[in-house]
Design a protein around this motif. Structure first.
Motif, PDB file in Angstrom:
ATOM      1  N   ILE A  31       4.961  29.181   0.272  1.00  0.00           N
ATOM      2  CA  ILE A  31       4.593  28.060   1.146  1.00  0.00           C
ATOM      3  C   ILE A  31       5.206  26.755   0.640  1.00  0.00           C
ATOM      4  N   ALA A  32       5.218  26.575  -0.682  1.00  0.00           N
ATOM      5  CA  ALA A  32       5.778  25.364  -1.275  1.00  0.00           C
ATOM      6  C   ALA A  32       6.404  25.722  -2.614  1.00  0.00           C
ATOM      7  N   SER A  33       7.550  25.101  -2.911  1.00  0.00           N
ATOM      8  CA  SER A  33       8.267  25.390  -4.149  1.00  0.00           C
ATOM      9  C   SER A  33       9.128  24.178  -4.515  1.00  0.00           C
ATOM     10  N   PRO A  34       9.590  24.089  -5.758  1.00  0.00           N
ATOM     11  CA  PRO A  34      10.415  22.936  -6.148  1.00  0.00           C
ATOM     12  C   PRO A  34      11.742  22.846  -5.399  1.00  0.00           C
ATOM     13  N   ASP A  35      12.306  24.017  -5.023  1.00  0.00           N
ATOM     14  CA  ASP A  35      13.622  24.021  -4.380  1.00  0.00           C
ATOM     15  C   ASP A  35      13.583  24.371  -2.904  1.00  0.00           C
ATOM     16  N   GLY A  36      12.399  24.606  -2.361  1.00  0.00           N
ATOM     17  CA  GLY A  36      12.289  24.914  -0.939  1.00  0.00           C
ATOM     18  C   GLY A  36      12.852  26.272  -0.551  1.00  0.00           C
ATOM     19  N   HIS A  37      12.870  27.239  -1.482  1.00  0.00           N
ATOM     20  CA  HIS A  37      13.491  28.526  -1.184  1.00  0.00           C
ATOM     21  C   HIS A  37      12.713  29.283  -0.107  1.00  0.00           C
ATOM     22  N   ASP A  38      13.454  30.104   0.621  1.00  0.00           N
ATOM     23  CA  ASP A  38      12.903  30.945   1.696  1.00  0.00           C
ATOM     24  C   ASP A  38      12.160  30.130   2.750  1.00  0.00           C
ATOM     25  N   GLY A  39      12.622  28.905   2.982  1.00  0.00           N
ATOM     26  CA  GLY A  39      12.026  28.062   4.010  1.00  0.00           C
ATOM     27  C   GLY A  39      10.724  27.396   3.634  1.00  0.00           C
ATOM     28  N   SER A  40      10.359  27.445   2.345  1.00  0.00           N
ATOM     29  CA  SER A  40       9.105  26.821   1.901  1.00  0.00           C
ATOM     30  C   SER A  40       9.238  25.302   1.852  1.00  0.00           C
ATOM     31  N   PHE A  41       8.097  24.628   1.878  1.00  0.00           N
ATOM     32  CA  PHE A  41       8.079  23.188   1.678  1.00  0.00           C
ATOM     33  C   PHE A  41       8.624  22.867   0.289  1.00  0.00           C
ATOM     34  N   ILE A  42       9.202  21.685   0.139  1.00  0.00           N
ATOM     35  CA  ILE A  42       9.615  21.204  -1.180  1.00  0.00           C
ATOM     36  C   ILE A  42       8.474  20.398  -1.776  1.00  0.00           C
ATOM     37  N   ILE A  43       8.001  20.828  -2.947  1.00  0.00           N
ATOM     38  CA  ILE A  43       6.895  20.154  -3.634  1.00  0.00           C
ATOM     39  C   ILE A  43       7.404  19.535  -4.922  1.00  0.00           C
ATOM     40  N   LYS A  44       6.885  18.368  -5.244  1.00  0.00           N
ATOM     41  CA  LYS A  44       7.344  17.623  -6.416  1.00  0.00           C
ATOM     42  C   LYS A  44       6.556  18.050  -7.665  1.00  0.00           C
ATOM     43  N   GLN A  45       6.719  19.305  -8.016  1.00  0.00           N
ATOM     44  CA  GLN A  45       6.093  19.866  -9.211  1.00  0.00           C
ATOM     45  C   GLN A  45       6.750  21.216  -9.480  1.00  0.00           C
ATOM     46  N   ASN A  46       6.766  21.626 -10.743  1.00  0.00           N
ATOM     47  CA  ASN A  46       7.315  22.935 -11.103  1.00  0.00           C
ATOM     48  C   ASN A  46       6.251  24.000 -10.813  1.00  0.00           C
ATOM     49  N   ALA A  47       5.942  24.140  -9.545  1.00  0.00           N
ATOM     50  CA  ALA A  47       4.891  25.052  -9.090  1.00  0.00           C
ATOM     51  C   ALA A  47       5.324  25.674  -7.770  1.00  0.00           C
ATOM     52  N   THR A  48       4.899  26.918  -7.563  1.00  0.00           N
ATOM     53  CA  THR A  48       5.132  27.587  -6.283  1.00  0.00           C
ATOM     54  C   THR A  48       3.800  28.083  -5.750  1.00  0.00           C
ATOM     55  N   ILE A  49       3.557  27.799  -4.479  1.00  0.00           N
ATOM     56  CA  ILE A  49       2.328  28.222  -3.815  1.00  0.00           C
ATOM     57  C   ILE A  49       2.675  29.314  -2.815  1.00  0.00           C
ATOM     58  N   TYR A  50       1.974  30.440  -2.906  1.00  0.00           N
ATOM     59  CA  TYR A  50       2.210  31.577  -2.030  1.00  0.00           C
ATOM     60  C   TYR A  50       1.003  31.843  -1.147  1.00  0.00           C
TER      61      TYR A  50
END
Length: 231
Positions: A144-163
């Protein structure tokens, strides 16, 4: 190590127009043992009465994710966004150096149920930003959110990925945890087992020093959960 944050132990604030359950300290609810987990600062499980909502207020230097479980949010902010957020959609508002917004239940008849999530950013005073869209509900882990926006996820300003995690009945998935990373899982629906430990809806799991997580649907309903891969 897996520590369960039981749904029934969460803080509860009932203001009539708003009934909110707090996984971590927030507003009137304070618990020094639950101040957040890594960069994850807030998970509020909010039910808002018809026509009610949060009047215009400000935020700064916070990544704010909303996920609508039932109903529709009417959103307006100081950067010019006027949007509606229906059931199943996500919204990520990057407050940056400062943003004002309001959130209301768009319906005059039905209640609104949504999760409000705050993640502390790793950069300060950036340009405010707004992202919104639905994500597919395929089996397994959908970023859903990631630092690099991979796979169409939102870009989030943290070294975190939300699935977003979806598991059909009698299925399971494995999540590999990178060394030194921490994971938080918030269960929304169904009965979930993580490495042999069971969660019920509203439960959270603080996870550290695990190499892999085996997530198993042990109930009769589909699993819907959020998984936070954190520094």
């Amino acid at each position: 190590m897996i520590e369960i944050r039981a749904a029934h132990d969460r803080g509860n604030v009932d203001m009539g127009w708003l009934n909110s359950y707090h996984s971590f300290s927030f507003g009137q609810y304070y618990d020094p043992h639950h101040m957040g987990f890594s960069a994850l600062r807030v998970i509020n499980d909010d039910t808002v009465q018809p026509g009610a909502g949060f009047a215009t207020h400000g935020h700064r230097n916070m990544e704010i994710l909303s996920f609508v479980l039932d109903g529709t949010i009417a959103h307006k902010d100081s950067t010019g966004n006027i949007e509606t957020l229906p059931q199943g959609e996500f919204q990520l508002m990057s407050a940056g150096r400062g943003i004002y917004h309001s959130e209301f239940n768009a319906s005059q008849q039905d209640s609104l149920h949504f999760l409000q999530i705050w993640v502390e950013p790793n950069v300060q005073d950036t340009e405010p930003g707004y992202q919104q869209k639905p994500f597919e509900t395929r089996q397994g882990f959908v970023p859903i959110a990631s630092p690099d926006g991979h796979d169409g996820s939102f870009i989030i300003k943290q070294n975190a990925t939300i699935y977003q995690v979806t598991l059909a009945q009698e299925t399971q998935q494995r999540f590999a945890v990178e060394h030194g990373r921490r994971v938080y899982v918030h269960l929304i629906t169904g009965e979930l087992e993580i490495n042999g430990i069971k969660l019920q809806p509203g439960d959270g799991a603080k996870i550290a020093e695990e190499c892999a997580l085996d997530l198993v649907n042990v109930g009769t309903q589909p699993i819907l959960a959020l998984l936070f891969d954190l520094p």
